[in-house]
Enzyme design. Structure first.
Site, mmCIF file in Angstrom:
data_model
loop_
_atom_site.group_PDB
_atom_site.id
_atom_site.type_symbol
_atom_site.label_atom_id
_atom_site.label_comp_id
_atom_site.label_asym_id
_atom_site.label_seq_id
_atom_site.Cartn_x
_atom_site.Cartn_y
_atom_site.Cartn_z
ATOM 1 N N GLY A 118 5.906 51.506 12.361
ATOM 2 C CA GLY A 118 5.921 50.074 12.669
ATOM 3 C C GLY A 118 6.727 49.306 11.627
ATOM 4 C CB SER B 267 -6.331 57.962 14.314
ATOM 5 O OG SER B 267 -6.337 56.552 14.470
ATOM 6 C CG HIS C 127 5.381 54.153 17.637
ATOM 7 N ND1 HIS C 127 4.785 54.496 16.446
ATOM 8 C CD2 HIS C 127 4.738 53.030 18.060
ATOM 9 C CE1 HIS C 127 3.818 53.637 16.168
ATOM 10 N NE2 HIS C 127 3.779 52.732 17.123
ATOM 11 C CG ASP D 60 1.041 55.160 8.162
ATOM 12 O OD1 ASP D 60 1.275 54.555 9.222
ATOM 13 O OD2 ASP D 60 0.296 54.714 7.265
ATOM 14 C CD1 TRP E 170 -8.899 55.932 20.899
ATOM 15 C CD2 TRP E 170 -7.764 55.283 22.713
ATOM 16 N NE1 TRP E 170 -8.604 57.054 21.631
ATOM 17 C CE2 TRP E 170 -7.911 56.681 22.765
ATOM 18 C CE3 TRP E 170 -7.084 54.649 23.750
ATOM 19 C CZ2 TRP E 170 -7.406 57.460 23.797
ATOM 20 C CZ3 TRP E 170 -6.570 55.420 24.794
ATOM 21 C CH2 TRP E 170 -6.739 56.810 24.804
ATOM 22 C CG LEU F 58 5.613 75.755 13.003
ATOM 23 C CD1 LEU F 58 5.253 75.816 11.520
ATOM 24 C CD2 LEU F 58 6.618 74.645 13.221
HETATM 25 C C1 IPE Z 1 -3.012 57.001 10.500
HETATM 26 O O1 IPE Z 1 -2.187 55.905 10.391
HETATM 27 C C2 IPE Z 1 -2.948 57.567 11.891
HETATM 28 C C3 IPE Z 1 -1.683 58.182 12.272
HETATM 29 C C4 IPE Z 1 -0.632 58.331 11.523
HETATM 30 C C5 IPE Z 1 -1.658 58.695 13.601
HETATM 31 P P1 IPE Z 1 -2.718 54.422 10.635
HETATM 32 O O2 IPE Z 1 -1.565 53.532 10.430
HETATM 33 O O3 IPE Z 1 -3.421 54.332 11.934
HETATM 34 O O4 IPE Z 1 -3.798 54.272 9.477
HETATM 35 P P2 IPE Z 1 -4.317 52.974 8.723
HETATM 36 O O5 IPE Z 1 -4.747 51.990 9.779
HETATM 37 O O6 IPE Z 1 -3.187 52.436 7.904
HETATM 38 O O7 IPE Z 1 -5.432 53.463 7.847
HETATM 39 C C1 IPE Z 2 2.218 55.699 12.430
HETATM 40 O O1 IPE Z 2 2.964 54.547 12.264
HETATM 41 C C2 IPE Z 2 2.122 56.118 13.864
HETATM 42 C C3 IPE Z 2 0.800 55.866 14.471
HETATM 43 C C4 IPE Z 2 -0.258 55.438 13.858
HETATM 44 C C5 IPE Z 2 0.681 56.137 15.884
HETATM 45 P P1 IPE Z 2 2.293 53.120 12.309
HETATM 46 O O2 IPE Z 2 2.365 52.605 13.703
HETATM 47 O O3 IPE Z 2 0.928 53.131 11.743
HETATM 48 O O4 IPE Z 2 3.264 52.293 11.375
HETATM 49 P P2 IPE Z 2 2.869 51.171 10.339
HETATM 50 O O5 IPE Z 2 1.831 51.716 9.440
HETATM 51 O O6 IPE Z 2 2.362 50.014 11.144
HETATM 52 O O7 IPE Z 2 4.141 50.853 9.613
HETATM 53 MG MG MG Z 3 0.216 52.890 9.873
#
Ligand code: IPE
Ligand code: IPE
Ligand code: MG
Length: 244
Positions: free
Chosen positions: A26, A68, A40, A23, A72, A134
């Site tokens: 972004g 996740s 990403h 996570d 979507w 792995l």
């Molecule tokens: C969890 O992160 C899903 C992935 C890392 C793929 P999110 O950024 O989607 O989760 P929330 O919205 O902060 O709970």
């Molecule tokens: C995790 O990074 C990747 C995915 C959920 C696909 P985020 O896209 O959730 O990044 P933040 O949480 O907005 O910084």
């Molecule tokens: Mg996130």
């Protein structure tokens, strides 16, 4: 007389299975004035390094949360961009992963994927199925609750009787069938929630939360997480080996 200090319960073995909630891509991009997809991409670059680091550490299973069932809900350009990045990742990495003995597994619903990407994922799984160095489980279109719902549907379809249902049978119907539960789950970016990841399997996992954003989670940070794990006393509801 003072009580003897119990020996610190440490693990001599590294965790067999590490799962990661990758996570913060972004926010990493926003901090640099870049579009989210650049985050990403940086996150995907980092994944390549983390896979290698885990293989070098002797980790047997690595599960990564990449998309996740709730993702979507993001704007369509981001969703499409993420699909594209997955597709490119398979194109550029499959050969090297296969050569280095990585087995690729997918957990989640493959059905909502674009036909072409789906075929690529299935091919990657097929080609690498015998590899043992792995086991990389890619959670894509994965949700812990959705996984349990799907397992229950399949149990009903199979005509199972109520008295047949137990924890083992449910586990055998999850996407992770045959994979040991994660010993350690790492979440980057400072969020302290599970976000629907490995809901069933994480019942006794050790959690490690770090403020580091995923693209910056390097081998040194992995080492810190492993050292932290080494200090955990996993009791599984029983008493510590030191008797306390
Ligand atoms: C969890 O992160 C899903 C992935 C890392 C793929 P999110 O950024 O989607 O989760 P929330 O919205 O902060 O709970
Ligand atoms: C995790 O990074 C990747 C995915 C959920 C696909 P985020 O896209 O959730 O990044 P933040 O949480 O907005 O910084
Ligand atoms: Mg996130």
């Amino acid at each position: 007389m003072s009580q003897p200090i119990p020996a610190k319960s440490t693990h001599e073995q590294p965790p067999v299975h590490i799962a990661m909630i990758m996570d913060g891509n972004g926010r990493w991009a926003a901090q640099r004035g870049l579009p989210r997809l650049a985050g990403h991409r940086a996150g995907t670059e980092n994944l390549r390094r983390v896979i290698k680091a885990c293989a070098n550490q002797g980790i047997q299973y690595l599960t990564i949360y990449a998309f996740s069932t709730e993702n979507w809900g993001r704007p369509s350009e981001e969703v499409e961009g993420l699909m594209h990045i997955l597709s490119e990742f398979i194109d550029s990495e499959l050969e090297e992963l296969h050569r280095s003995g990585v087995q690729i597994r997918h957990i989640g619903r493959i059905d909502r994927m674009d036909e072409k990407i789906r075929a690529k994922v299935e091919r990657a799984v097929q080609i690498t199925r015998e590899n043992q160095r792995l086991i990389l489980c890619v959670a894509w279109n994965y949700g812990g609750r959705d996984e349990i719902v799907y397992a229950v549907q399949r149990l009903i379809e199979e005509g199972r009787k109520a008295e047949e249902i137990d924890g083992d049978l449910i586990a055998q119907h999850l996407f992770t069938a045959g994979i040991p539960d994660p010993d350690l789950i790492i979440r980057t970016s400072g969020e302290m929630r599970t976000s629907n990841f490995l809901t069933w399997q994480s019942a006794y996992s050790e959690w490690y939360f770090t403020p580091i954003l995923w693209p910056d989670f390097d081998e040194q940070e992995l080492q810190k997480a492993l050292e932290d794990f080494n200090q955990r006393d996993r009791r599984f509801g029983r008493l510590s080996t030191s008797g306390c």
